[in-house]
Design a protein around this motif. Structure first.
Motif, short mmCIF file in Angstrom:
data_model
loop_
_atom_site.label_atom_id
_atom_site.label_comp_id
_atom_site.label_asym_id
_atom_site.label_seq_id
_atom_site.Cartn_x
_atom_site.Cartn_y
_atom_site.Cartn_z
N ARG A 1 0.85 -1.20 0.00
CA ARG A 1 0.00 0.00 0.00
C ARG A 1 0.88 1.24 0.00
O ARG A 1 1.78 1.36 0.81
N PHE B 1 1.43 2.94 5.94
CA PHE B 1 1.56 2.57 4.53
C PHE B 1 2.95 1.96 4.33
O PHE B 1 3.88 2.26 5.07
N SER C 1 3.48 -0.26 -6.43
CA SER C 1 2.23 -0.62 -5.77
C SER C 1 1.03 -0.44 -6.69
O SER C 1 0.98 0.48 -7.50
N ASP D 1 -2.01 -0.49 -5.06
CA ASP D 1 -2.94 0.07 -4.07
C ASP D 1 -2.38 1.41 -3.63
O ASP D 1 -1.56 1.49 -2.74
#
Length: 96
Positions: free
Chosen positions: A2, A34, A57, A59
Motif C-alpha cells: 500500500r 503505509f 504498488s 494500491d
C-alpha cells in the motif's frame, strides 16, 4: 503493498514551499500506516506526471495537500497524474 502519495503545489522560487508536505510525509512514514509514502508536486520534483511511476504498488491513495478544493484538486491533479478525468471531480468520486 500500500502506497500513499501526498501532493503539494511546490515552487521554483521558494525552497520552503514544500516543507509542510515533507514533514507530514515523514510523520506518516514513522507511523507505518503505509508501505511507502511519496511526495509529488506541481512545481517541484517528483512531478505530478511522474510520481505514480515511482511506485510498484497497485494500491495507491493520493491526497492533495492544498488549502481548499478547486482548480488544482479537481482538474490539474487528475489530469497531470493521468487519472483519465477532465473537468471537476464528481462529488465523492475519489473519496473512499
Amino acid at each position: 503493498m500500500r502506497s500513499l502519495v501526498l501532493i503539494g503545489h511546490g515552487s521554483h522560487l521558494n525552497g520552503e514551499s514544500a516543507v509542510a508536505v515533507y514533514r507530514y510525509a515523514e510523520l506518516l512514514r514513522d507511523r507505518g500506516l503505509f508501505d511507502e509514502v511519496i511526495e509529488g508536486y506541481w512545481k517541484e520534483e517528483p512531478s505530478l506526471r511522474q510520481v505514480l511511476k515511482t511506485t510498484a504498488s497497485t494500491d495507491v491513495t493520493v491526497i492533495p495537500m492544498f488549502i481548499s478544493e478547486g482548480y488544482f484538486t479537481e482538474t490539474v491533479i487528475p489530469r497531470e497524474m493521468g487519472l483519465g478525468h477532465q473537468g471537476p471531480v464528481p462529488e465523492g468520486a475519489l473519496r473512499g
